[in-house]
Design a protein around this motif. Structure first.
Motif, PDB file in Angstrom:
ATOM      1  N   HIS A 168       1.024  -1.098   0.048  1.00 36.38           N
ATOM      2  CA  HIS A 168       0.053  -0.155   0.179  1.00 36.38           C
ATOM      3  C   HIS A 168       0.901   1.324   0.151  1.00 36.38           C
ATOM      4  O   HIS A 168       0.462   2.441   0.070  1.00 36.38           O
ATOM      5  CB  HIS A 168      -1.115   0.001   1.124  1.00 36.38           C
ATOM      6  N   ASP A 178     -14.337   4.732   5.146  1.00 38.33           N
ATOM      7  CA  ASP A 178     -13.890   3.861   3.733  1.00 38.33           C
ATOM      8  C   ASP A 178     -14.305   2.639   3.620  1.00 38.33           C
ATOM      9  O   ASP A 178     -14.778   1.985   2.539  1.00 38.33           O
ATOM     10  CB  ASP A 178     -12.509   4.381   3.244  1.00 38.33           C
ATOM     11  N   ASN A 202     -17.083   1.090   1.222  1.00 42.66           N
ATOM     12  CA  ASN A 202     -16.993   0.273   0.045  1.00 42.66           C
ATOM     13  C   ASN A 202     -17.599  -0.909   0.100  1.00 42.66           C
ATOM     14  O   ASN A 202     -18.093  -1.557  -0.886  1.00 42.66           O
ATOM     15  CB  ASN A 202     -15.463  -0.071  -0.025  1.00 42.66           C
ATOM     16  N   GLU A 252      -6.501  -1.253   3.346  1.00 42.05           N
ATOM     17  CA  GLU A 252      -6.746  -0.442   1.963  1.00 42.05           C
ATOM     18  C   GLU A 252      -7.313  -1.500   0.986  1.00 42.05           C
ATOM     19  O   GLU A 252      -8.441  -0.658   0.227  1.00 42.05           O
ATOM     20  CB  GLU A 252      -5.247   0.049   1.619  1.00 42.05           C
ATOM     21  N   TRP A 253      -7.042  -2.551   1.015  1.00 38.28           N
ATOM     22  CA  TRP A 253      -7.535  -3.264   0.011  1.00 38.28           C
ATOM     23  C   TRP A 253      -9.251  -3.407   0.142  1.00 38.28           C
ATOM     24  O   TRP A 253      -9.985  -3.620  -0.712  1.00 38.28           O
ATOM     25  CB  TRP A 253      -7.082  -4.733  -0.195  1.00 38.28           C
ATOM     26  N   GLU A 256     -10.809  -1.426   1.579  1.00 36.32           N
ATOM     27  CA  GLU A 256     -11.507   0.047   1.164  1.00 36.32           C
ATOM     28  C   GLU A 256     -11.756   0.190   0.021  1.00 36.32           C
ATOM     29  O   GLU A 256     -12.167   1.314  -0.562  1.00 36.32           O
ATOM     30  CB  GLU A 256     -10.453   0.900   1.896  1.00 36.32           C
ATOM     31  N   LYS A 294      -9.105   0.356  -2.457  1.00 39.82           N
ATOM     32  CA  LYS A 294      -8.130   1.520  -2.926  1.00 39.82           C
ATOM     33  C   LYS A 294      -7.176   0.419  -3.877  1.00 39.82           C
ATOM     34  O   LYS A 294      -7.071  -0.628  -3.567  1.00 39.82           O
ATOM     35  CB  LYS A 294      -7.376   1.955  -1.802  1.00 39.82           C
ATOM     36  N   THR A 295      -6.466   1.195  -4.845  1.00 39.54           N
ATOM     37  CA  THR A 295      -5.556   0.336  -5.552  1.00 39.54           C
ATOM     38  C   THR A 295      -4.235   0.540  -4.750  1.00 39.54           C
ATOM     39  O   THR A 295      -3.761   1.239  -4.252  1.00 39.54           O
ATOM     40  CB  THR A 295      -5.277   1.247  -6.924  1.00 39.54           C
ATOM     41  N   LEU A 296      -3.680  -0.694  -4.642  1.00 36.40           N
ATOM     42  CA  LEU A 296      -2.329  -0.918  -3.944  1.00 36.40           C
ATOM     43  C   LEU A 296      -1.316  -0.492  -4.866  1.00 36.40           C
ATOM     44  O   LEU A 296      -1.199  -1.289  -5.819  1.00 36.40           O
ATOM     45  CB  LEU A 296      -2.254  -2.228  -3.323  1.00 36.40           C
TER      46      LEU A 296
END
Ligand code: AMP
Length: 397
Positions: free
Chosen positions: A150, A203, A207, A381-382, A384, A386-388
């Motif tokens: 991330h 977030d 998502n 984060e994944w 959420e 999001k692109t890592l």
């Protein structure tokens, strides 16, 4: 899958720059938990067995661009050697002549370990020049550090774009598990999200309500959702200023057709301590001087029903204050139920992030989950959506 794995690469005689996460706990210069080192063994041994030269790149701690002896990777050499069953040659720097000399001298069944990448300020800035200097040391790049993916750093992102790049075995397993849970999962998909606060998981919740069919909200954050419905949660942990946000998430769930499951009954106590006197009440009946510390048996049965109706489960966060007994009961029961369904092949279950691994281990459920991610921040984060950057950089034609 758009990214390559070790299977797609020619490794024979190649110097394989392998980004790993070996940021293990250390006390008095000794490794106290080697799990992270054990998890990269498959990748390192695969490279060795195919005639490649593993050159390990890793960070340790937060030296912030300065050389700190207490954060030198040198102290990991004995553990790495024992786990890999191979000789480990340490280089005092991750770039330049010191690194090159070690790599050039590598013989059969030898691994190079390069010094902490974060001793260079350019690492965390994703400095292209630093990435170039690293790239000059290798022929192939292999990223096995999902837990650092991330972050767009020189050794996780910039470098991946300069050499033929692939995912290591640990990264590959992680990506496949995550893909099967949220990318193209078998439906219905159930998400269980617990933990302390809504504010840290906004977030993530936003998502998930778009992607999953059922969402169980538990732990302290459920109190905020209950309070947002006008329920008095007494002295419970509750973010009253997040009431609008909680309502917005609940409304979004209605629009997307995601069933939101909140606790029906709860375990309340007057003290936040192990063995505190407690009682089970319906959520509407929380006494003004008490706090909700766990979900009640009826809520657990409801969660178990949801698990039974799901084909895929994704879990982050405990359903109660699981560190103190008896307020670990709901987390334990739900986790065990999911573990049993998984071990019978009825459920694909993926869990990770923060305290989740500890909670599932404590419940004795971790071994039977389909996949437990130890990646922490990257896993969240994944979740959420999001692109890592470290994963995106592996997507090369
Ligand atoms: P998180 O790091 O957000 O996943 O939160 C995990 C923490 O939430 C753990 O330390 C739990 O003890 C805590 N927690 C869960 N439920 C409650 C609750 N009802 N009241 C207070 N703390 C809770």
């Amino acid at each position: 899958m758009a990214w390559k794995t070790l299977d797609d690469m020619d490794l024979d005689g190649k110097r394989v720059l392998t980004r790993v996460d070996i940021n293990v706990p250390v006390e008095d210069g000794k490794v106290t938990d080697a799990t992270r080192i054990e998890r990269i063994a498959a990748t390192v041994q695969d490279i060795l067995s195919r005639g490649g030269k593993p050159v390990l790149l890793a960070h340790f701690g937060r030296p912030k661009g300065t050389r700190r002896e207490d954060m030198s990777l040198k102290m990991l050499v004995p553990t790495l050697r024992d786990v890999m069953g191979a000789e480990v040659i340490f280089a005092e720097d991750c770039i330049g002549d010191a690194a090159k000399a070690v790599i050039d001298g590598l013989g059969e069944n030898q691994i190079a370990l390069l010094e902490n990448t974060r001793f260079h300020a350019g690492e965390e800035k994703n400095d292209p020049e630093l990435a170039q200097q690293m790239a000059a040391l290798g022929d192939v790049y292999c990223n096995d550090a999902f837990s650092a993916a991330h972050r767009a750093h020189a050794s996780t992102e910039g470098l991946a774009r300069l050499l033929p790049a692939c995912a290591g075995r640990l990264m590959q397993g992680e990506l496949q598990a995550l893909e099967s849970a949220l990318g193209s999962p078998e439906r219905p998909v159930l998400a269980v999200v617990g933990g302390a606060k809504v504010s840290t998981k906004l977030d993530l919740l936003g998502n998930l309500v778009e992607k999953v069919d059922m969402l169980v909200i538990g732990g302290g954050m459920a109190n905020t959702f209950l309070a947002a419905q006008g329920i008095d949660v007494g002295k419970s942990l509750c973010e009253h200023d997040m009431a609008d946000t909680a309502r917005a998430i609940a409304e979004k769930a209605v629009q997307t057709g995601c069933a939101l499951l909140l606790p029906r009954d709860v375990v309340v106590a007057r003290e936040f301590k192990a063995g505190a006197a407690n009682e089970v009440v319906m959520v509407e009946d929380c006494p003004a001087d008490a706090m909700i510390l766990d979900a009640g048996p009826d809520s657990v049965a409801h969660v178990a029903q949801a698990i039974d109706s799901a084909k895929t489960l994704i879990w982050n966060g405990p359903l109660g204050a699981f560190e103190i007994e008896p307020f670990d009961a709901a987390t334990n029961a739900a986790a065990k139920h999911a573990a049993t369904r998984s071990s019978h092949g009825q459920l694909v279950s993926v869990a990770g992030g923060g305290d989740t691994v500890a909670a599932l281990k404590k419940a004795g459920a971790a071994d039977d989950f389909s996949y437990i991610s130890t990646a922490g921040g990257a896993f969240l984060e994944w979740m959420e959506g999001k692109t890592l950057p470290g994963v995106a950089a592996l997507h090369q034609d």
